[in-house]
Design a protein around this motif. Structure first.
Motif, PDB file in Angstrom:
ATOM      1  N   ALA A 197       4.760  10.654   1.672  1.00 56.42           N
ATOM      2  CA  ALA A 197       4.085   9.391   1.365  1.00 56.42           C
ATOM      3  C   ALA A 197       4.399   8.370   2.450  1.00 56.42           C
ATOM      4  N   THR A 198       3.467   7.460   2.672  1.00 63.46           N
ATOM      5  CA  THR A 198       3.713   6.297   3.518  1.00 63.46           C
ATOM      6  C   THR A 198       3.663   5.066   2.627  1.00 63.46           C
ATOM      7  N   VAL A 199       4.474   4.079   2.975  1.00 68.02           N
ATOM      8  CA  VAL A 199       4.551   2.845   2.203  1.00 68.02           C
ATOM      9  C   VAL A 199       4.520   1.662   3.163  1.00 68.02           C
ATOM     10  N   LYS A 255       0.839  -1.191   0.000  1.00 68.66           N
ATOM     11  CA  LYS A 255       0.000   0.000   0.000  1.00 68.66           C
ATOM     12  C   LYS A 255       0.874   1.240   0.000  1.00 68.66           C
ATOM     13  N   GLU A 256       0.452   2.237  -0.767  1.00 70.66           N
ATOM     14  CA  GLU A 256       1.106   3.546  -0.786  1.00 70.66           C
ATOM     15  C   GLU A 256       0.032   4.607  -0.575  1.00 70.66           C
ATOM     16  N   VAL A 257       0.334   5.578   0.272  1.00 66.37           N
ATOM     17  CA  VAL A 257      -0.570   6.705   0.478  1.00 66.37           C
ATOM     18  C   VAL A 257       0.264   7.961   0.322  1.00 66.37           C
ATOM     19  N   GLU A 258      -0.139   8.816  -0.625  1.00 65.48           N
ATOM     20  CA  GLU A 258       0.607  10.019  -0.932  1.00 65.48           C
ATOM     21  C   GLU A 258      -0.239  11.246  -0.608  1.00 65.48           C
ATOM     22  N   ALA A 259       0.377  12.214   0.069  1.00 66.20           N
ATOM     23  CA  ALA A 259      -0.274  13.483   0.371  1.00 66.20           C
ATOM     24  C   ALA A 259       0.744  14.580   0.106  1.00 66.20           C
TER      25      ALA A 259
END
Length: 82
Positions: free
Chosen positions: A36-38, A28-32
């Motif tokens: 980003a968190t991975v 999962k990757e979350v980008e803001a």
């Protein structure tokens, strides 16, 4: 046979492997914006100091920041984070 420099690696639950191969499986990757968190399920395989095969697995939680040139830099790497 491992060299002295590989034996001195910090934070290993066992002696570090020689010639390790790290295989990532990004879940999962979350980008803001530029952060980003991975979430990464990883496998590390190699040969222990005594010649026996070694295999470690885990799930890391990482935080990255986009650099000015567009590449990503690692801010926090927690290999046992999830």
């Amino acid at each position: 046979m491992c060299t002295a420099s590989t034996r001195s690696a910090p934070r290993w639950p066992v002696s570090p492997p020689c010639s390790p191969t790290l295989t990532p499986d990004i879940r999962k990757e979350v980008e803001a914006g530029d952060i980003a968190t991975v979430l990464n399920a990883w496998t590390l395989e190699g040969t222990g100091p005594d010649g026996t095969p070694l295999r470690l697995t885990g799930t890391s939680a990482d935080v990255l920041r986009r650099r000015a040139d567009g590449t990503w830099g690692l801010l926090i790497d927690d290999p046992w984070g999830a």
